[in-house]
Design an enzyme around this catalytic site. Structure first.
Site, PDB file in Angstrom:
ATOM      1  N   TYR A 138      -7.570 -17.203   4.688  1.00 49.25           N
ATOM      2  CA  TYR A 138      -7.055 -16.024   3.992  1.00 49.25           C
ATOM      3  C   TYR A 138      -7.269 -16.156   2.492  1.00 49.25           C
ATOM      4  O   TYR A 138      -7.739 -15.221   1.820  1.00 49.25           O
ATOM      5  CB  TYR A 138      -5.569 -15.849   4.308  1.00 49.25           C
ATOM      6  CG  TYR A 138      -4.870 -14.834   3.441  1.00 49.25           C
ATOM      7  CD1 TYR A 138      -5.000 -13.469   3.688  1.00 49.25           C
ATOM      8  CD2 TYR A 138      -4.086 -15.234   2.362  1.00 49.25           C
ATOM      9  CE1 TYR A 138      -4.374 -12.534   2.882  1.00 49.25           C
ATOM     10  CE2 TYR A 138      -3.449 -14.311   1.556  1.00 49.25           C
ATOM     11  CZ  TYR A 138      -3.587 -12.958   1.815  1.00 49.25           C
ATOM     12  OH  TYR A 138      -2.961 -12.041   1.005  1.00 49.25           O
TER      13      TYR A 138
ATOM     14  N   GLY B 222       0.813  -1.212   0.000  1.00 51.05           N
ATOM     15  CA  GLY B 222       0.000   0.000   0.000  1.00 51.05           C
ATOM     16  C   GLY B 222       0.843   1.256   0.000  1.00 51.05           C
ATOM     17  O   GLY B 222       0.548   2.223  -0.714  1.00 51.05           O
TER      18      GLY B 222
END
Length: 244
Positions: free
Chosen positions: A150, A19
């Site tokens: 996940y 990010g």
């Protein structure tokens, strides 16, 4: 090259790892960037690196009130959004047979619920031609032991993009997934041990792990007008491991 000049971008989970690399690349490409994270200290460190032209908002993407506050800040400071990167995500080692309800709720809360409402709450601010980018994972099709839950969240993310693409014409946006392979970041290093990372590296056709900057470059492409006819796609940035 300022391929995102005059565009406003929101990057969730932008305080570290992939990010942060995406936020840096967007800034360098000319965008006005907003980043989010759950920890103010980490956001402060990111802003110290990125500069004051990037705006940080403390936000837990699994909490709708936090997302409302995020987009209110964007509306007040920029008035609209051109790019949304729903990148915030977590990984938890939850072996089959030992998964707890708290682990399940945390994974689906951030990775799936957070993605859904990060995008949904951005819709009123999106300008025509906006680009929505979801961060997926090769785990969606190649889950590792202990990371099945996940992986399931990332499979959901991939399918959200494909489903939302049907609405893109009426709403005048594009939606795609950037799907990294194994990229050493603080989160991954905490989740996958060195031996597993080394074993995984031997299966990658390019013979190495990826870098956050390489994933960011793919995100810049998807955000830019160069990808104006790319929609509903999963762009694999994984060295080929999920493709061959």
């Amino acid at each position: 090259m300022a391929v995102l000049q005059d565009k406003v971008a929101v990057v969730t989970g932008g305080s570290s790892g992939i990010g942060l690399a995406i936020a840096r690349a967007f800034r360098d490409a000319g965008a006005t960037v907003f980043i989010t994270g759950r920890r103010k200290e980490a956001l402060d460190e990111a802003i110290a690196e990125l500069g004051e032209d990037v705006t940080a908002v403390v936000c837990d993407s699994s909490k709708l009130a936090d997302l409302d506050a995020l987009y209110e800040a964007v509306r007040e400071r920029a008035g609209h959004v051109d790019v949304v990167v729903a990148n915030a995500g977590i990984g938890i080692d939850a072996p089959f047979g030992e998964v707890t309800e708290d682990q399940f709720d945390a994974l689906f809360g951030v990775n799936v619920k957070g993605t859904v409402f990060t995008v949904q709450k951005a819709l009123p601010l999106l300008r025509p031609g906006a680009s929505i980018i979801l961060t997926g994972s090769t785990a969606a099709t190649h889950p590792q032991p202990g990371l099945e839950i996940y992986a399931a969240t990332k499979a959901a993310v991939h399918h959200l993009a494909r489903g939302w693409a049907h609405s893109s014409g009426a709403r005048e946006f594009r939606v795609n997934v950037v799907s990294p392979g194994m990229v050493p970041t603080p989160g991954l290093l905490d989740l996958v041990d060195a031996e597993t990372r080394e074993q995984a590296q031997r299966t990658i056709p390019l013979g190495r792990h990826g870098k956050p900057e390489e994933i960011a470059a793919a995100a810049v492409f998807l955000a830019s007008d160069a990808a104006s006819y790319v929609n509903g796609s999963v762009l694999a940035a994984d060295g080929g491991v999920g493709q061959v």
